[in-house]
Design an enzyme around this catalytic site. Structure first.
Site, PDB file in Angstrom:
ATOM      1  CD  GLU A 152      -1.898   2.329   1.349  1.00 46.62           C
ATOM      2  OE1 GLU A 152      -1.743   2.974   0.449  1.00 46.62           O
ATOM      3  OE2 GLU A 152      -1.668   2.768   2.652  1.00 46.62           O
ATOM      4  CB  CYS A 208      -1.828   6.953   1.561  1.00 47.11           C
ATOM      5  SG  CYS A 208      -2.757   5.790   2.574  1.00 47.11           S
TER       6      CYS A 208
END
Length: 509
Positions: free
Chosen positions: A264, A298
């Site tokens: 990720e 993010c």
């Protein structure tokens, strides 16, 4: 505490951190060369002894040994550890949330929200423990049954980042434990105290229900420690959260030993605003997504692609809201934007703004450093920059609160701009036109792992799989069927007849 932070304030924060750790069950950590600094003042909270390569090897060995027994424990019984962890998190939510604020600089509501996310994923994993479903398929051979079963995978290495120091660990660990795996966790060296607290709570949970606490191991240190974990053939899965650069180093090393990766990585997230959008709703969603957590998610909104008919009214709303954002001490009520994690992040933001202006961008508001918090603390006002085109700096992810605004006239052009970046994590469209919404969600619409309608790009719920495409890494964590990443699949054929026919009609007699 006042807006002017001093060395005395750092000493107070040091004392607060020590008291929080004690309440969370952590004994005084052994001091050493790893300096733990708070972004609130830039001062030192503690020092820790980093682990050595030998320590990493020993931790993996303990996890591998524990796995041999843990994999045979029925999944609903394994869930007892996660259930007890959830209870402890509820009891210590305020303490752990405050520790997140001290180490990562998150404002109080966001820090508490992160702990709540841990509790939520524990609840999800507990239910999942009775739903690790296989399937049965019809066999082409008479008297045969064909099925799939899922089994524990092994040791899972978790490498997490500073911006979500506890939630991402919980996403991985709650699922891994229920799936029958053991865990070795390497947190960011920026946030080791929250890791100590979580490790303490989980091992206490294991002891409280009579399980082996060795199912969870913690290793602390720099990239050398992480590399040792990544290269260990006993680690079946490496789940790594961080930068694209980090993922580019991790993935080939794990692949070289035929291990599994769950990545990720970066996100350069965008939202499209159409002429039919509710601009008041859009403005609220955009401000939190772009400025929340000081732009250090993010899933932070970094690009805004607005139809030319509504860009003026929308920018007026956004600029007005940005000028009202309270930037300051995250421990104080009413603060909406806390500090950047360190000077490197501040310098990256300044460099990106300079490049954007050099490319013809117009700085609408923000971007300046907020003084009064000490020379080692880096508070900034979130920035809005209107860009003439999607230049190189816009296509990069800068981990800071910069929102680039671009315009379009046709939806196909907006989607093309949206997809023209290397990253593919989160996306959104603000529209009241169903055709526009469905077009954005279609196969030739957003190319991201997350695509939203009339909400921002951040704030994902744990029930859905979290992750993205392209340079974001392709991994999925948290909800949906993400549990399959933590298990291995076996195809089984059972012959309950007295004959032995071969598949595809082959005869070998």
């Amino acid at each position: 505490m006042t807006n002017t932070l001093t060395a005395r304030n750092t000493r107070e924060l040091h004392t607060r951190a020590a008291a929080l750790l004690q309440r969370l069950g952590v004994e005084s950590p052994e001091p050493g060369a790893l300096s733990v600094r708070t972004p609130i003042t830039g001062g030192e909270l503690a020092t820790l002894r980093p682990d050595t390569v030998a320590d990493v090897d020993a931790a993996v060995a303990r996890a591998a040994d524990a796995f041999l027994a843990w994999r045979t424990v029925p999944a609903p019984q394994r869930a007892a550890v996660v259930r007890r962890l959830a209870e402890l998190l509820v009891a210590h939510k305020t303490d752990l949330g405050e520790l997140v604020t001290l180490e990562a600089g998150k404002i109080g509501p966001e820090a508490l929200g992160e702990v709540q996310e841990m509790i939520d994923i524990c609840e999800f994993a507990i239910g999942l423990s009775r739903q690790l479903y296989g399937r049965t398929m019809p066999s082409e051979r008479p008297g045969h049954r064909l099925m799939e079963t899922w089994h524990p995978l092994g040791v899972v290495g978790v490498i997490s980042a500073f911006n979500f120091p506890v939630a991402v660990w919980a996403w991985n660990t709650a699922l891994a434990l229920v799936c029958g795996d053991t865990v070795v966790w390497k947190p960011s060296e920026t946030t080791p105290l929250t890791a100590l607290a979580c490790h303490s709570l989980l091992r206490r949970a294991a002891r409280d229900v009579g399980a082996d606490p060795e199912v969870h191991q913690l290793i602390q240190g720099d990239a050398t420690v992480g590399e040792r974990l990544v290269d260990d053939p006993r680690v079946a899965l490496v789940s790594a959260t961080g930068s694209v650069r980090m993922g580019g180093l991790v993935a080939p090393r794990v692949a070289a030993r035929f291990g599994r990766c769950l990545l990720e990585l970066g996100g350069n997230n965008a939202a499209v605003v159409t002429p039919s959008a509710d601009l008041d709703l859009a403005a609220r969603g955009i401000v939190f997504a772009a400025a929340g957590t000081a732009g250090q998610r993010c899933t932070t909104l970094r690009r805004l692609i607005v139809h030319t008919d509504v860009v003026g009214p929308l920018l007026d709303r956004l600029a007005s809201a940005y000028r009202q954002l309270r930037v300051g001490n995250p421990l104080e009520d009413g603060t909406l934007v806390g500090p950047l994690i360190n000077e490197r992040s501040y310098l990256a933001m300044r460099d990106a703004l300079d490049r954007a202006v050099a490319d013809g961008g117009e700085l609408i508001c923000g971007g300046e450093r907020v003084e009064g918090f000490g020379e080692d603390a880096f508070y900034v006002r979130p920035a809005i920059v209107r860009m003439p085109a999607q230049t190189a700096v816009v296509r990069e992810e800068t981990f800071a609160p910069i929102l680039y605004v671009l315009t379009y006239q046709e939806l196909d052009a907006a989607i093309a701009i949206h997809n023209d970046v290397p990253q593919g994590l989160s996306s959104a469209i603000f529209t009241q036109n169903q055709r526009e919404a469905e077009r954005f969600l279609a196969a030739d619409g957003s190319d991201c792992g997350i695509a939203n309608v009339n909400i921002g790009t951040s704030g994902a719920e744990i029930g859905g799989a979290f992750g993205g495409e392209k340079q974001t890494g392709g991994g999925r964590e948290s909800g949906s069927d993400s549990w399959k990443s933590y298990m291995r699949r076996a195809t089984n054929t059972v012959n309950y007849s007295t004959e032995l026919p071969l598949a595809q009609g082959i005869r070998f007699e």
